[in-house]
Motif scaffolding. Structure first.
Motif, PDB file in Angstrom:
ATOM      1  N   HIS A   1       0.823  -1.207   0.000  1.00  0.00           N
ATOM      2  CA  HIS A   1       0.000   0.000   0.000  1.00  0.00           C
ATOM      3  C   HIS A   1       0.861   1.263   0.000  1.00  0.00           C
ATOM      4  O   HIS A   1       0.461   2.286   0.563  1.00  0.00           O
ATOM      5  CB  HIS A   1      -0.940  -0.002   1.214  1.00  0.00           C
ATOM      6  N   ALA A   2       2.043   1.196  -0.571  1.00  0.00           N
ATOM      7  CA  ALA A   2       2.935   2.353  -0.652  1.00  0.00           C
ATOM      8  C   ALA A   2       3.454   2.477  -2.086  1.00  0.00           C
ATOM      9  O   ALA A   2       4.048   1.531  -2.613  1.00  0.00           O
ATOM     10  CB  ALA A   2       4.096   2.212   0.327  1.00  0.00           C
ATOM     11  N   PHE A   3       3.226   3.626  -2.687  1.00  0.00           N
ATOM     12  CA  PHE A   3       3.595   3.821  -4.090  1.00  0.00           C
ATOM     13  C   PHE A   3       4.361   5.118  -4.286  1.00  0.00           C
ATOM     14  O   PHE A   3       3.962   6.166  -3.787  1.00  0.00           O
ATOM     15  CB  PHE A   3       2.337   3.871  -4.969  1.00  0.00           C
ATOM     16  N   LEU A   4       5.450   5.018  -5.030  1.00  0.00           N
ATOM     17  CA  LEU A   4       6.211   6.195  -5.456  1.00  0.00           C
ATOM     18  C   LEU A   4       5.722   6.575  -6.845  1.00  0.00           C
ATOM     19  O   LEU A   4       5.846   5.788  -7.793  1.00  0.00           O
ATOM     20  CB  LEU A   4       7.704   5.851  -5.454  1.00  0.00           C
ATOM     21  N   LEU A   5       5.143   7.767  -6.951  1.00  0.00           N
ATOM     22  CA  LEU A   5       4.633   8.279  -8.227  1.00  0.00           C
ATOM     23  C   LEU A   5       5.684   9.258  -8.760  1.00  0.00           C
ATOM     24  O   LEU A   5       5.779  10.406  -8.316  1.00  0.00           O
ATOM     25  CB  LEU A   5       3.284   8.979  -8.016  1.00  0.00           C
ATOM     26  N   HIS A   6       6.498   8.766  -9.693  1.00  0.00           N
ATOM     27  CA  HIS A   6       7.632   9.553 -10.177  1.00  0.00           C
ATOM     28  C   HIS A   6       7.165  10.819 -10.900  1.00  0.00           C
ATOM     29  O   HIS A   6       6.372  10.737 -11.838  1.00  0.00           O
ATOM     30  CB  HIS A   6       8.486   8.712 -11.117  1.00  0.00           C
ATOM     31  N   GLY A   7       7.656  11.970 -10.437  1.00  0.00           N
ATOM     32  CA  GLY A   7       7.376  13.235 -11.124  1.00  0.00           C
ATOM     33  C   GLY A   7       5.920  13.674 -11.082  1.00  0.00           C
ATOM     34  O   GLY A   7       5.540  14.592 -11.821  1.00  0.00           O
ATOM     35  N   PHE A   8       5.125  13.073 -10.201  1.00  0.00           N
ATOM     36  CA  PHE A   8       3.685  13.373 -10.194  1.00  0.00           C
ATOM     37  C   PHE A   8       3.407  14.849  -9.907  1.00  0.00           C
ATOM     38  O   PHE A   8       2.397  15.399 -10.369  1.00  0.00           O
ATOM     39  CB  PHE A   8       2.984  12.493  -9.152  1.00  0.00           C
ATOM     40  N   ALA A   9       4.292  15.521  -9.154  1.00  0.00           N
ATOM     41  CA  ALA A   9       4.048  16.926  -8.787  1.00  0.00           C
ATOM     42  C   ALA A   9       4.552  17.903  -9.846  1.00  0.00           C
ATOM     43  O   ALA A   9       4.282  19.110  -9.740  1.00  0.00           O
ATOM     44  CB  ALA A   9       4.699  17.240  -7.438  1.00  0.00           C
ATOM     45  N   LEU A  10       5.255  17.429 -10.847  1.00  0.00           N
ATOM     46  CA  LEU A  10       5.861  18.362 -11.820  1.00  0.00           C
ATOM     47  C   LEU A  10       4.827  19.258 -12.508  1.00  0.00           C
ATOM     48  O   LEU A  10       5.075  20.451 -12.670  1.00  0.00           O
ATOM     49  CB  LEU A  10       6.708  17.595 -12.857  1.00  0.00           C
ATOM     50  N   PRO A  11       3.659  18.736 -12.904  1.00  0.00           N
ATOM     51  CA  PRO A  11       2.675  19.616 -13.542  1.00  0.00           C
ATOM     52  C   PRO A  11       2.133  20.704 -12.607  1.00  0.00           C
ATOM     53  O   PRO A  11       1.509  21.651 -13.070  1.00  0.00           O
ATOM     54  CB  PRO A  11       1.546  18.654 -13.961  1.00  0.00           C
ATOM     55  N   TYR A  12       2.360  20.564 -11.294  1.00  0.00           N
ATOM     56  CA  TYR A  12       1.840  21.525 -10.315  1.00  0.00           C
ATOM     57  C   TYR A  12       2.906  22.537  -9.900  1.00  0.00           C
ATOM     58  O   TYR A  12       2.615  23.462  -9.138  1.00  0.00           O
ATOM     59  CB  TYR A  12       1.360  20.791  -9.054  1.00  0.00           C
ATOM     60  N   GLU A  13       4.125  22.335 -10.393  1.00  0.00           N
ATOM     61  CA  GLU A  13       5.284  23.090  -9.894  1.00  0.00           C
ATOM     62  C   GLU A  13       5.071  24.609  -9.907  1.00  0.00           C
ATOM     63  O   GLU A  13       5.337  25.287  -8.912  1.00  0.00           O
ATOM     64  CB  GLU A  13       6.481  22.716 -10.766  1.00  0.00           C
ATOM     65  N   ALA A  14       4.550  25.123 -11.017  1.00  0.00           N
ATOM     66  CA  ALA A  14       4.417  26.580 -11.152  1.00  0.00           C
ATOM     67  C   ALA A  14       3.449  27.147 -10.109  1.00  0.00           C
ATOM     68  O   ALA A  14       3.573  28.308  -9.708  1.00  0.00           O
ATOM     69  CB  ALA A  14       3.953  26.950 -12.559  1.00  0.00           C
ATOM     70  N   ARG A  15       2.478  26.363  -9.678  1.00  0.00           N
ATOM     71  CA  ARG A  15       1.529  26.834  -8.664  1.00  0.00           C
ATOM     72  C   ARG A  15       2.032  26.537  -7.257  1.00  0.00           C
ATOM     73  O   ARG A  15       1.642  27.212  -6.297  1.00  0.00           O
ATOM     74  CB  ARG A  15       0.161  26.174  -8.871  1.00  0.00           C
ATOM     75  N   LEU A  16       2.869  25.501  -7.110  1.00  0.00           N
ATOM     76  CA  LEU A  16       3.340  25.121  -5.771  1.00  0.00           C
ATOM     77  C   LEU A  16       4.343  26.120  -5.206  1.00  0.00           C
ATOM     78  O   LEU A  16       4.287  26.458  -4.014  1.00  0.00           O
ATOM     79  CB  LEU A  16       4.011  23.737  -5.817  1.00  0.00           C
ATOM     80  N   LEU A  17       5.267  26.590  -6.056  1.00  0.00           N
ATOM     81  CA  LEU A  17       6.376  27.396  -5.530  1.00  0.00           C
ATOM     82  C   LEU A  17       5.891  28.697  -4.882  1.00  0.00           C
ATOM     83  O   LEU A  17       6.299  29.005  -3.753  1.00  0.00           O
ATOM     84  CB  LEU A  17       7.439  27.629  -6.608  1.00  0.00           C
ATOM     85  N   PRO A  18       5.002  29.486  -5.542  1.00  0.00           N
ATOM     86  CA  PRO A  18       4.493  30.677  -4.853  1.00  0.00           C
ATOM     87  C   PRO A  18       3.695  30.336  -3.588  1.00  0.00           C
ATOM     88  O   PRO A  18       3.730  31.098  -2.603  1.00  0.00           O
ATOM     89  CB  PRO A  18       3.605  31.370  -5.891  1.00  0.00           C
ATOM     90  N   ALA A  19       3.001  29.205  -3.605  1.00  0.00           N
ATOM     91  CA  ALA A  19       2.231  28.800  -2.411  1.00  0.00           C
ATOM     92  C   ALA A  19       3.179  28.518  -1.246  1.00  0.00           C
ATOM     93  O   ALA A  19       2.891  28.877  -0.096  1.00  0.00           O
ATOM     94  CB  ALA A  19       1.370  27.582  -2.732  1.00  0.00           C
ATOM     95  N   ILE A  20       4.302  27.889  -1.530  1.00  0.00           N
ATOM     96  CA  ILE A  20       5.286  27.610  -0.468  1.00  0.00           C
ATOM     97  C   ILE A  20       5.876  28.917   0.066  1.00  0.00           C
ATOM     98  O   ILE A  20       6.049  29.081   1.277  1.00  0.00           O
ATOM     99  CB  ILE A  20       6.398  26.676  -0.992  1.00  0.00           C
TER     100      ILE A  20
END
Ligand code: MD3
Ligand code: FE
Length: 215
Positions: free
Chosen positions: A20-39
């Motif tokens: 029940h543990a999965f590594l989703l490679h690069g799954f956050a890359l499409p969100y990067e532009a929105r994540l960085l200002p949020a952080i």
């Protein structure tokens, strides 16, 4: 004993780390532009802080939070609070992009309807590490934990249900997302000291956020 795994997957691939543990490679890359200002916003509202462990040690990882509940520590030990003890204000709210990413990653790993009420934001500067531990202060252990790695790479240690169980080393790169639930939820885990290999966008730091359903 430590085993090497080989999950240098390409974006879009998935590596099973457990049932029940999965590594989703690069799954956050499409969100990067929105994540960085949020952080950046979270960091301004709730600056990173080095917690002191119940044993009196200053942690090398610096911590912030967003969402209704934040992970912190006091004289009694660790706890989730609604108020940031370092600012006296509530934790910044969880940005929409965080909620979307967490729910989509959880669903991709087989956990529908994940609605976290806490998000720990960990900052690793070169040399920072996290010793083997379990995450067991959440009341709802049926919900998974979703973790997002940004910036410098790190080697994650994934163990068993006993501290002495062998660990598997899992490289986590910028944009990787891991979902841990079910029988893998209580596994011991940690992060090896982070090497200084500056990331083009984030420089000499690794940022990890972990989404939890606490209540
Ligand atoms: C595996 N953070 O904040 S995230 C933590 O990279 C923590 O900053 C690490 O461990 C980091 O508590 C790892 C991934 C993580 C979170 C919870 C888990 C892995 C887990 C719970 C069970 C098994
Ligand atoms: Fe943890």
């Amino acid at each position: 004993m430590t085993l090497e795994l080989f999950p240098f997957g390409d974006a879009g691939e998935r590596t099973a780390l457990g049932r029940h543990a999965f590594l989703l490679h690069g799954f956050a890359l499409p969100y990067e532009a929105r994540l960085l200002p949020a952080i950046d916003h979270i960091q301004t509202e709730a600056p990173f802080h080095h917690l002191v462990t119940p044993g009196g040690h200053v942690m090398s990882v610096a911590l912030s939070n967003c969402g209704r509940l934040g992970w912190t520590s006091d004289e009694q030990g660790y706890c989730y609070t609604e108020i940031n003890p370092h600012t006296g204000r509530p934790w910044p709210s969880m940005p929409d992009v965080f909620r979307e990413l967490a729910a989509n990653a959880a669903a991709t790993a087989g956990f529908d309807g994940f609605a976290p009420d806490a998000c720990l934001v960990n900052q690793y500067l070169p040399g920072a590490r996290l010793t083997l531990h379990q995450d067991k202060n959440e009341r709802d252990l049926s919900a998974p934990i979703v973790s997002v790695s940004l910036g410098m790479s790190a080697v994650f240690l994934f163990g068993g249900l006993e501290r002495s169980d062998k660990t598997v080393r899992v490289p986590l790169k910028h944009g990787d997302v891991v979902v841990w639930g079910g029988e893998d939820r209580m596994r011991y885990h940690g992060v090896m000291p982070v090497q200084d290999a500056p990331h083009p966008l984030l420089g000499s730091q690794r940022i990890n956020f972990t989404f939890r359903k606490v209540i």
